[in-house]
Design an enzyme around this catalytic site. Structure first.
Site, PDB file in Angstrom:
ATOM      1  N   LYS A   1       0.853  -1.195   0.000  1.00  0.00           N
ATOM      2  CA  LYS A   1       0.000   0.000   0.000  1.00  0.00           C
ATOM      3  C   LYS A   1       0.887   1.243   0.000  1.00  0.00           C
ATOM      4  CE  LYS A   1      -4.557   1.144   1.823  1.00  0.00           C
ATOM      5  NZ  LYS A   1      -5.265   1.220   0.556  1.00  0.00           N
TER       6      LYS A   1
ATOM      7  N   GLU B   1      -7.864  -6.163 -10.130  1.00  0.00           N
ATOM      8  CA  GLU B   1      -8.746  -5.582  -9.121  1.00  0.00           C
ATOM      9  C   GLU B   1      -9.272  -4.240  -9.598  1.00  0.00           C
ATOM     10  OE1 GLU B   1      -6.892  -4.487  -5.384  1.00  0.00           O
ATOM     11  OE2 GLU B   1      -5.012  -3.981  -6.352  1.00  0.00           O
TER      12      GLU B   1
HETATM   13  N1  PLP Z   1      -7.186  -2.821  -3.363  1.00  0.00           N
HETATM   14  C1  PLP Z   1      -6.767  -1.546  -3.339  1.00  0.00           C
HETATM   15  C2  PLP Z   1      -5.977  -1.046  -4.486  1.00  0.00           C
HETATM   16  C3  PLP Z   1      -7.074  -0.727  -2.249  1.00  0.00           C
HETATM   17  O1  PLP Z   1      -6.687   0.548  -2.219  1.00  0.00           O
HETATM   18  C4  PLP Z   1      -7.826  -1.249  -1.185  1.00  0.00           C
HETATM   19  C5  PLP Z   1      -8.129  -0.424  -0.025  1.00  0.00           C
HETATM   20  O2  PLP Z   1      -7.483  -0.491   0.966  1.00  0.00           O
HETATM   21  C6  PLP Z   1      -8.246  -2.585  -1.255  1.00  0.00           C
HETATM   22  C7  PLP Z   1      -7.902  -3.337  -2.358  1.00  0.00           C
HETATM   23  C8  PLP Z   1      -9.023  -3.195  -0.146  1.00  0.00           C
HETATM   24  O3  PLP Z   1      -8.194  -3.528   0.924  1.00  0.00           O
HETATM   25  P1  PLP Z   1      -8.768  -3.542   2.403  1.00  0.00           P
HETATM   26  O4  PLP Z   1      -9.912  -4.479   2.406  1.00  0.00           O
HETATM   27  O5  PLP Z   1      -7.647  -4.037   3.248  1.00  0.00           O
HETATM   28  O6  PLP Z   1      -9.160  -2.160   2.717  1.00  0.00           O
HETATM   29  C1  COI Z   2      -9.366   1.791   1.753  1.00  0.00           C
HETATM   30  O1  COI Z   2     -10.300   1.089   1.402  1.00  0.00           O
HETATM   31  O2  COI Z   2      -8.995   1.878   2.919  1.00  0.00           O
HETATM   32  C2  COI Z   2      -8.593   2.552   0.797  1.00  0.00           C
HETATM   33  O3  COI Z   2      -7.473   2.787   1.052  1.00  0.00           O
HETATM   34  C3  COI Z   2      -9.246   2.968  -0.425  1.00  0.00           C
HETATM   35  C4  COI Z   2      -8.955   4.376  -0.866  1.00  0.00           C
HETATM   36  C5  COI Z   2      -9.622   5.446  -0.105  1.00  0.00           C
HETATM   37  C6  COI Z   2      -7.553   4.618  -1.247  1.00  0.00           C
END
Ligand code: PLP
Ligand code: COI
Length: 344
Positions: free
Chosen positions: A187, A223
């Site tokens: 991330k 995704e």
């Molecule tokens: N994929 C991307 C590119 C994202 O920015 C996010 C958000 O965090 C997710 C997937 C979903 O991840 P999570 O469920 O840990 O928030």
């Molecule tokens: C999240 O789902 O936490 C994300 O980071 C998505 C977005 C706001 C970048």
């Protein structure tokens, strides 16, 4: 003692930055993390040659706190976010924020901003944004020797229009967001900078979000811009295995919930053509929760994959949404230990 809530129109806030009272900070200097500091300043002092500014040496996370039906505040899967940030630290040569420090700071910042945690039933929740940045100066491309870890929070509403309502997504082939052996599974802000053009293109064309195929062959599903993908057919939850997508905490949770609901779960490569066979599909993530997908249009080829012919979320998507939000709002048992209670 119950604290008086901030004067906000909770049911009508979108997904944007709202100023709260405090953020929490911790500096890494001389090879170690210092004491947790509380700040009400929205600005950070930063050296103009800091590595985060020039070379993108940074990581962020996203998680949420919920006011439960019982009025108590619950934080969802903070340890999992701490671990993912540690993986991002390793990938960007930054120091790891220990899980205990991460969770302690999450609890502190939520407690300090308790009046901004939206009430139960309002449709809003508190978004928690941890950020780790290289603050030390470098002119050559090298890791910094000093870092700042900070956490800010903001009350948020749904990320995608309408919340739990079907919306369309667009496959944008002309820009890649990540590379097969690049940073897609971490991330880092650079991934989001790399997504801005495709995201704008999708929005300008009236779609909720852009959707990526694998960047090497353009044959497999990766995704959405800010959420993972799942498809459902024959009572099976199918989600992509790929080296260039973010390991979503929400997706991981949904896979367990799906099994509990009696579904089968498959994590594997999903060829683009397989989209035709899904009875339901969704985007999932912390911000998105579950955003059921109406259809995915392949902009370049003109092909359209339709999942919600009647314009409504499918039954499995609804069950999954209800099951995961019930855990988050304290309406169902937390049998996997996903919840940190604020007062614990
Ligand atoms: N994929 C991307 C590119 C994202 O920015 C996010 C958000 O965090 C997710 C997937 C979903 O991840 P999570 O469920 O840990 O928030
Ligand atoms: C999240 O789902 O936490 C994300 O980071 C998505 C977005 C706001 C970048």
């Amino acid at each position: 003692m119950t604290m008086e809530k901030a004067n906000l129109d909770w049911s009508n806030i979108g997904f944007g930055y709202i100023k709260t009272d405090y953020n929490v900070r911790c500096y890494y200097r001389n090879g170690q993390w210092g004491a947790i500091e509380v700040s009400s300043d929205e600005n950070i002092p930063l050296h103009m040659a800091a590595t985060c500014l020039h070379y993108g040496q940074e990581a962020f996370e996203g998680l949420k706190a919920f006011t439960g039906k019982d009025g108590r505040i619950r934080i969802f899967r903070a340890e999992a976010n701490a671990e993912r940030m540690q993986a991002t630290s390793d990938a960007t040569l930054m120091p790891r924020v220990p899980t205990e420090l991460f969770v302690e700071m999450v609890k502190r910042v939520v407690k300090l901003n308790e009046r901004f945690v939206p009430p139960y039933g309002s449709g809003a929740v508190l978004y928690i944004r941890p950020l780790l940045i290289g603050t030390g100066a470098q002119l050559g491309v090298h890791p910094a020797s000093e870092y700042l870890f900070l956490i800010l929070v903001s009350p948020v509403g749904p990320y995608f229009k309408g919340g739990f309502a079907v919306t369309p997504y667009a496959i944008i082939r002309q820009y890649d967001r990540t590379a097969p052996l690049g940073m897609g599974s971490f991330k880092v802000g650079g991934n989001y900078a790399a997504s801005l053009r495709a995201n704008k293109m999708a929005h300008d064309l009236g779609y909720s979000c852009e959707f990526y195929l694998d960047s090497k062959e353009k044959k497999y599903i990766d995704e959405a811009g800010a959420a993972n993908f799942f498809g459902i057919k024959n009572d099976t939850y199918v989600t992509p295995a790929s080296t260039s997508i973010l390991p979503s905490v929400t997706n991981d949770s949904l896979q367990r919930v799906a099994r509990d609901l009696g579904m089968k779960v498959e994590k594997r490569r999903i060829p683009l053509e397989e989209l035709e066979t899904f009875e339901e599909a969704g985007a999932c993530g912390t911000a998105a929760v579950i955003s059921p997908i109406e259809r995915i249009d392949d902009i370049e080829t003109g092909k359209s994959y339709v999942f919600a012919k009647d314009g409504k979320p499918g039954p499995w998507s609804r069950h999954l949404y209800d099951a995961i939000t019930a855990i988050q709002f304290g309406e169902a048992e937390d049998k996997y230990g996903w919840i940190t209670m604020l007062e614990d």
